[in-house]
Design an enzyme around this catalytic site. Structure first.
Site, PDB file in Angstrom:
ATOM      1  N   ASN A  11       0.897  -1.191   0.000  1.00 43.55           N
ATOM      2  CA  ASN A  11       0.000   0.000   0.000  1.00 43.55           C
ATOM      3  C   ASN A  11       0.913   1.213   0.000  1.00 43.55           C
ATOM      4  OD1 ASN A  11      -2.511   1.050   2.436  1.00 43.55           O
ATOM      5  ND2 ASN A  11      -2.490   1.391   0.237  1.00 43.55           N
ATOM      6  N   CYS A  71      -4.889   5.854   8.392  1.00 43.14           N
ATOM      7  CA  CYS A  71      -4.335   4.919   7.405  1.00 43.14           C
ATOM      8  C   CYS A  71      -3.335   4.012   8.130  1.00 43.14           C
ATOM      9  CB  CYS A  71      -3.653   5.695   6.287  1.00 43.14           C
ATOM     10  SG  CYS A  71      -2.899   4.618   5.039  1.00 43.14           S
ATOM     11  N   GLY A  72      -3.659   2.733   8.216  1.00 46.34           N
ATOM     12  CA  GLY A  72      -2.841   1.811   9.015  1.00 46.34           C
ATOM     13  C   GLY A  72      -1.480   1.552   8.400  1.00 46.34           C
ATOM     14  N   ASN A  73      -1.455   1.227   7.099  1.00 46.99           N
ATOM     15  CA  ASN A  73      -0.147   1.004   6.465  1.00 46.99           C
ATOM     16  C   ASN A  73       0.634   2.313   6.417  1.00 46.99           C
ATOM     17  OD1 ASN A  73      -0.369  -1.812   5.762  1.00 46.99           O
ATOM     18  ND2 ASN A  73      -1.955  -1.194   4.324  1.00 46.99           N
ATOM     19  N   ASN A 162     -12.122   5.424  10.408  1.00 48.53           N
ATOM     20  CA  ASN A 162     -12.612   5.477   9.021  1.00 48.53           C
ATOM     21  C   ASN A 162     -13.537   4.278   8.818  1.00 48.53           C
ATOM     22  OD1 ASN A 162     -10.599   3.503   9.098  1.00 48.53           O
ATOM     23  ND2 ASN A 162      -9.787   4.017   7.086  1.00 48.53           N
ATOM     24  N   HIS A 164     -15.531   0.972   7.533  1.00 45.02           N
ATOM     25  CA  HIS A 164     -15.218  -0.295   6.864  1.00 45.02           C
ATOM     26  C   HIS A 164     -16.442  -1.184   6.900  1.00 45.02           C
ATOM     27  CE1 HIS A 164     -10.856   0.239   6.503  1.00 45.02           C
ATOM     28  NE2 HIS A 164     -10.977   0.954   7.601  1.00 45.02           N
ATOM     29  N   ASN A 195     -14.863   1.915   3.001  1.00 50.55           N
ATOM     30  CA  ASN A 195     -13.911   0.921   2.511  1.00 50.55           C
ATOM     31  C   ASN A 195     -14.589  -0.442   2.614  1.00 50.55           C
ATOM     32  OD1 ASN A 195     -11.340   2.687   2.448  1.00 50.55           O
ATOM     33  ND2 ASN A 195     -12.158   3.021   4.508  1.00 50.55           N
ATOM     34  N   GLU A 213     -10.783   0.094  -1.571  1.00 54.29           N
ATOM     35  CA  GLU A 213     -10.651   1.239  -0.674  1.00 54.29           C
ATOM     36  C   GLU A 213     -11.465   2.443  -1.145  1.00 54.29           C
ATOM     37  OE1 GLU A 213      -7.178   2.803   1.040  1.00 54.29           O
ATOM     38  OE2 GLU A 213      -6.138   0.875   1.121  1.00 54.29           O
ATOM     39  N   ARG A 214     -12.104   3.085  -0.176  1.00 48.48           N
ATOM     40  CA  ARG A 214     -12.742   4.393  -0.435  1.00 48.48           C
ATOM     41  C   ARG A 214     -11.683   5.325  -1.015  1.00 48.48           C
ATOM     42  NH1 ARG A 214     -14.918   8.024   4.589  1.00 48.48           N
ATOM     43  NH2 ARG A 214     -12.754   7.763   5.218  1.00 48.48           N
ATOM     44  N   CYS A 222      -4.636  -2.958   3.274  1.00 46.38           N
ATOM     45  CA  CYS A 222      -5.331  -1.892   4.010  1.00 46.38           C
ATOM     46  C   CYS A 222      -5.250  -2.232   5.488  1.00 46.38           C
ATOM     47  CB  CYS A 222      -6.790  -1.802   3.555  1.00 46.38           C
ATOM     48  SG  CYS A 222      -7.736  -0.529   4.406  1.00 46.38           S
ATOM     49  N   GLY A 223      -4.532  -1.414   6.255  1.00 47.91           N
ATOM     50  CA  GLY A 223      -4.281  -1.717   7.666  1.00 47.91           C
ATOM     51  C   GLY A 223      -5.486  -1.473   8.551  1.00 47.91           C
ATOM     52  N   THR A 224      -6.190  -0.374   8.327  1.00 52.04           N
ATOM     53  CA  THR A 224      -7.419  -0.154   9.103  1.00 52.04           C
ATOM     54  C   THR A 224      -8.451  -1.210   8.706  1.00 52.04           C
ATOM     55  OG1 THR A 224      -8.100   1.471   7.407  1.00 52.04           O
ATOM     56  CG2 THR A 224      -7.129   2.330   9.467  1.00 52.04           C
ATOM     57  N   GLY A 225      -8.393  -1.621   7.430  1.00 49.55           N
ATOM     58  CA  GLY A 225      -9.297  -2.682   6.972  1.00 49.55           C
ATOM     59  C   GLY A 225      -8.994  -4.000   7.657  1.00 49.55           C
TER      60      GLY A 225
HETATM   61  N1  LIG Z   1      -9.004   4.664   1.831  1.00 51.47           N
HETATM   62  C1  LIG Z   1      -9.070   4.821   3.294  1.00 51.47           C
HETATM   63  C2  LIG Z   1      -7.778   5.469   3.837  1.00 51.47           C
HETATM   64  C3  LIG Z   1      -6.543   4.579   3.681  1.00 51.47           C
HETATM   65  C4  LIG Z   1      -6.639   3.348   4.541  1.00 51.47           C
HETATM   66  C5  LIG Z   1      -5.680   2.214   4.217  1.00 51.47           C
HETATM   67  N2  LIG Z   1      -4.754   2.392   3.139  1.00 51.47           N
HETATM   68  C6  LIG Z   1      -4.988   1.677   5.469  1.00 51.47           C
HETATM   69  O1  LIG Z   1      -3.869   1.156   5.373  1.00 51.47           O
HETATM   70  O2  LIG Z   1      -5.628   1.754   6.550  1.00 51.47           O
HETATM   71  C7  LIG Z   1     -10.291   5.700   3.663  1.00 51.47           C
HETATM   72  O3  LIG Z   1     -10.715   6.521   2.830  1.00 51.47           O
HETATM   73  O4  LIG Z   1     -10.755   5.546   4.798  1.00 51.47           O
END
Ligand SMILES: N[C@H](CCC[C@H](N)C(=O)O)C(=O)O
Length: 279
Positions: A11, A71-73, A162, A164, A195, A213-214, A222-225
């Site tokens: 990412n 953004c986790g990553n 964010n 999910h 997301n 991802e959104r 996606c780390g938060t994912g």
């Molecule tokens: N697209 C996500 C932000 C980046 C999250 C993702 N890249 C991660 O690593 O958490 C959003 O609009 O909430």
């Protein structure tokens, strides 16, 4: 404008040192530099900025210019960026984000370069879309049935600051992510979009995740994912609280600890540094 190109489990973002550079229009810059033909090429833009409440502040913009809460990553690479440029001196740091102040542990190699980072991602907000359920953090998430195009999906919504929504599928490698991802991202249940994580359970300790991802489309990780996936997998009785998540660009070690906090451990890599002339 000086920048660093970095990636966490594939990412990839463009990172700019806000202690030294001023970015007047970050949303526009994010769209410009994310273009993989006419720009630098990335999933978005991340600014590292001074903070009055933490060691540094992070602002994150998706490739479409929309700003996200977290953004986790990205935060793992922010830690590497800040440590290796002397913006922070400790291997235990705090980062101010749109999802709150998060604490991180940095792990370095023999040359004092950051290789991996463990992030306390905080507690999941268990919601249906953007509508908080009862606000009771211990409330079990009741999945929501959504009709999307020609299919009915059972989704679990869990925010990490964010939004999910998590969907379990049989064979994630074959799943048509590009067909259903955008339709769910823009569903009316999510006034701020969402997301979307598509997950295959491999065992009680391992999952495989793909992410729409959104604001960015399908990304390699996606780390938060992955954090939301951990919550949904545990609440759904599919896995233990510690799992290994296999994503397109690498693995993340996840744990939804008994104290309610979610911990993510994964890589942070600098690919190159450069100079960019904003249009
Ligand atoms: N697209 C996500 C932000 C980046 C999250 C993702 N890249 C991660 O690593 O958490 C959003 O609009 O909430």
């Amino acid at each position: 404008m000086k920048f660093a190109k970095m990636q966490g489990a594939g990412n990839d973002y463009v990172y700019v040192n806000g202690f030294k550079e001023t970015v007047e229009h970050p949303a526009r810059l994010a769209m410009e530099i994310s273009d993989r033909h006419f720009g630098i090429g990335s999933d978005g833009l991340i600014l590292i900025l001074p903070s009055t409440v933490a060691d540094v502040k992070m602002r994150m913009f998706n490739a479409d210019g929309s700003e996200a809460e977290m953004c986790g990553n990205g935060i793992r690479c922010v830690a590497k960026f800040a440590y290796e440029r002397g913006l922070v001196a400790s291997r235990e740091i705090a980062v101010e984000t749109g999802a709150g102040i998060l604490t991180l542990q940095l792990f370095t190699d023999d040359f004092n370069r950051v290789e991996r980072v463990r992030v306390n991602m905080g507690r999941p907000r268990l919601t249906r879309g953007e509508i908080p359920m009862t606000g009771n953090p211990d409330e079990q998430v009741v999945g929501v049935e959504l009709q999307i195009l020609d299919r009915t999906f059972h989704i679990t919504c869990a925010s990490m600051g964010n939004p999910h929504c998590v969907i379990f599928v049989d064979n994630v490698a074959e799943f048509p992510v590009a067909k259903y991802g955008p339709a769910i991202e823009t569903h009316p249940l999510f006034p701020n979009r969402t997301n979307v994580e598509f997950v295959e359970i491999l065992s009680r300790h391992e999952v495989r995740q793909r992410t729409w991802e959104r604001g960015a489309g399908e990304t390699l990780a996606c780390g938060t994912g992955a954090s939301a996936v951990t919550v949904a997998a545990v609440l759904g009785g599919h896995t233990e609280r510690r799992i290994l998540n296999h994503l397109g660009g690498g693995d993340l070690e996840m744990e939804w600890a008994e104290n309610g906090e979610i911990y993510m451990t994964g890589p942070a890599v600098q690919v190159f540094e450069g100079d960019y002339d904003p249009r």
